[in-house]
Design a protein around this motif. Structure first.
Motif: not given
Length: 131
Positions: A44-46, A49-50, A53-57, A91-100
């Protein structure tokens, strides 16, 4: 009656030891509620944070994947499937870190392009140096 009295305590101890090992393996395989809860909080925290960061498309796809996996983790947790919940949360944390990370990389790329343009403008505006 072939087993002598001296061997009975050894066999009993061996049997109890095997049962203890099987019990520990079974508990580890079924997962742990507190571990799952911790991993879900980290996820949830990751994700939070992601989002900041206002992720792009491109990064938003990873963010949606992270959110979907966290939803699945919550469902697994409610169904007492703690190992599954833990794995989905990880896995959700990894995906969120990747998005960030993708969002940060795209921002850095945009900043670098802006700097190149600024340098190009300064070079064009300064002209040849006269002495």
């Amino acid at each position: 009656k072939n087993i002598t009295k001296s061997k009975q305590p050894i066999l009993s101890l061996l049997f109890v030891g095997c049962l203890a090992i099987l019990l520990m393996v079974g508990c580890a395989a079924s997962g742990n509620r507190s571990t799952a809860n911790t991993k879900m909080s980290e996820s949830e925290k990751a994700i939070s944070v992601a989002r900041e960061t206002n992720p792009s498309k491109n990064a938003s796809v990873d963010l949606r994947n992270a959110e979907d996996k966290l939803t699945q983790a919550n469902l697994a947790f409610k169904n007492d499937e703690y190992l599954k919940a833990t794995r989905l949360a990880e896995k959700a944390t990894v995906d969120a870190d990747c998005a960030r990370s993708e969002a940060k990389a795209e921002k850095a790329k945009a900043d670098a392009e802006q700097m190149r343009q600024n340098i190009g403008s300064q070079r064009e505006g300064s002209g040849p140096i006269s002495r």
